[in-house]
Motif scaffolding. Structure first.
Motif, PDB file in Angstrom:
ATOM      1  N   GLY A  16       0.813  -1.207   0.000  1.00 20.87           N
ATOM      2  CA  GLY A  16       0.000   0.000   0.000  1.00 20.87           C
ATOM      3  C   GLY A  16       0.849   1.260   0.000  1.00 20.87           C
ATOM      4  O   GLY A  16       2.014   1.242   0.346  1.00 20.87           O
ATOM      5  N   SER A  42      -3.311   2.626   1.507  1.00 20.06           N
ATOM      6  CA  SER A  42      -4.287   2.295   0.458  1.00 20.06           C
ATOM      7  C   SER A  42      -4.634   0.814   0.353  1.00 20.06           C
ATOM      8  O   SER A  42      -5.558   0.457  -0.362  1.00 20.06           O
ATOM      9  CB  SER A  42      -3.749   2.764  -0.895  1.00 20.06           C
ATOM     10  N   ASP A  43      -3.903  -0.077   1.051  1.00 22.83           N
ATOM     11  CA  ASP A  43      -4.165  -1.510   0.880  1.00 22.83           C
ATOM     12  C   ASP A  43      -5.117  -2.023   1.955  1.00 22.83           C
ATOM     13  O   ASP A  43      -4.761  -2.120   3.118  1.00 22.83           O
ATOM     14  CB  ASP A  43      -2.866  -2.312   0.934  1.00 22.83           C
ATOM     15  N   SER A  44      -6.319  -2.359   1.535  1.00 18.11           N
ATOM     16  CA  SER A  44      -7.291  -2.962   2.460  1.00 18.11           C
ATOM     17  C   SER A  44      -7.816  -4.275   1.901  1.00 18.11           C
ATOM     18  O   SER A  44      -8.841  -4.770   2.347  1.00 18.11           O
ATOM     19  CB  SER A  44      -8.447  -1.994   2.716  1.00 18.11           C
ATOM     20  N   THR A  45      -7.109  -4.849   0.944  1.00 24.86           N
ATOM     21  CA  THR A  45      -7.611  -6.063   0.307  1.00 24.86           C
ATOM     22  C   THR A  45      -6.692  -7.270   0.431  1.00 24.86           C
ATOM     23  O   THR A  45      -7.164  -8.398   0.383  1.00 24.86           O
ATOM     24  CB  THR A  45      -7.877  -5.821  -1.195  1.00 24.86           C
ATOM     25  N   SER A  46      -5.410  -7.073   0.573  1.00 24.44           N
ATOM     26  CA  SER A  46      -4.517  -8.236   0.586  1.00 24.44           C
ATOM     27  C   SER A  46      -4.619  -8.982   1.911  1.00 24.44           C
ATOM     28  O   SER A  46      -4.973  -8.421   2.939  1.00 24.44           O
ATOM     29  CB  SER A  46      -3.068  -7.816   0.333  1.00 24.44           C
ATOM     30  N   GLY A  47      -4.291 -10.248   1.874  1.00 20.71           N
ATOM     31  CA  GLY A  47      -4.288 -11.071   3.075  1.00 20.71           C
ATOM     32  C   GLY A  47      -2.944 -11.062   3.786  1.00 20.71           C
ATOM     33  O   GLY A  47      -2.694 -11.902   4.640  1.00 20.71           O
ATOM     34  N   HIS A 107      -3.997  -6.802   6.286  1.00 16.13           N
ATOM     35  CA  HIS A 107      -4.481  -5.623   5.555  1.00 16.13           C
ATOM     36  C   HIS A 107      -5.976  -5.715   5.275  1.00 16.13           C
ATOM     37  O   HIS A 107      -6.679  -4.709   5.315  1.00 16.13           O
ATOM     38  CB  HIS A 107      -3.718  -5.455   4.237  1.00 16.13           C
ATOM     39  N   ASN A 108      -6.483  -6.930   4.989  1.00 19.81           N
ATOM     40  CA  ASN A 108      -7.900  -7.034   4.643  1.00 19.81           C
ATOM     41  C   ASN A 108      -8.832  -6.880   5.851  1.00 19.81           C
ATOM     42  O   ASN A 108     -10.042  -6.958   5.710  1.00 19.81           O
ATOM     43  CB  ASN A 108      -8.203  -8.313   3.859  1.00 19.81           C
ATOM     44  N   THR A 111     -11.290  -1.446   6.458  1.00 18.28           N
ATOM     45  CA  THR A 111     -12.528  -1.203   5.711  1.00 18.28           C
ATOM     46  C   THR A 111     -12.325  -0.195   4.589  1.00 18.28           C
ATOM     47  O   THR A 111     -13.278   0.272   4.000  1.00 18.28           O
ATOM     48  CB  THR A 111     -13.619  -0.690   6.664  1.00 18.28           C
ATOM     49  N   GLY A 112     -11.120   0.147   4.297  1.00 11.83           N
ATOM     50  CA  GLY A 112     -10.762   1.143   3.278  1.00 11.83           C
ATOM     51  C   GLY A 112      -9.404   1.689   3.660  1.00 11.83           C
ATOM     52  O   GLY A 112      -8.649   1.042   4.392  1.00 11.83           O
ATOM     53  N   ASN A 113      -9.083   2.884   3.162  1.00  8.00           N
ATOM     54  CA  ASN A 113      -7.822   3.486   3.576  1.00  8.00           C
ATOM     55  C   ASN A 113      -7.781   3.569   5.099  1.00  8.00           C
ATOM     56  O   ASN A 113      -8.776   3.897   5.735  1.00  8.00           O
ATOM     57  CB  ASN A 113      -7.670   4.880   2.985  1.00  8.00           C
TER      58      ASN A 113
END
Length: 125
Positions: A16, A42-47, A107-108, A111-113
């Motif tokens: 991110g 910015s990363d809220s999706t990776s595991g 990171h996931n 809930t967003g940035n």
């Protein structure tokens, strides 16, 4: 006092990008206290595990399963549901943890940035 130092450092994360990150530190002998701010990662999706890097000094050479210091994490904007209860200080990075089993926060879980602040004290190598 023949070993005293103050300065700045730039905390980063492995994944991110951030709009702003800042850090300051004080080193007295082999004890280091750091304060930091990470804004809008910015990363809220990776595991992947949230890992804060760039510490001004490596911590002592204890095993990776040990805590190398103590600290407080505050203002977990965007990751409040993750249940942050503390941090795990590694040789040259900081991981956020949850619960008595020190489960690493990913990171996931955001809930967003997300943004975070912290103050930690650890023993340097």
């Amino acid at each position: 006092l023949d070993d005293y130092e103050e300065g700045t450092w730039t905390p980063t994360t492995v994944l991110g990008s951030m709009s702003n990150s800042q850090g300051i530190y004080t080193k007295i002998g082999n004890m280091v206290t750091v304060h930091f701010v990470l804004n809008d990662n910015s990363d809220s999706t990776s595991g992947a595990v949230i890992q804060i890097q760039g510490m001004p000094f490596n911590s002592s050479g204890l095993s990776l399963s040990s805590h190398h210091g103590q600290g407080a994490i505050s203002y977990p904007n965007g990751i409040t549901g993750a249940g942050i209860t503390g941090c795990l200080i590694r040789t040259n990075s900081i991981n956020l943890v949850s619960g008595s089993s020190n489960a690493l926060i990913l990171h996931n879980a955001a809930t967003g940035n997300w943004s975070i602040r912290g103050s930690l004290t650890y023993q340097t190598a």
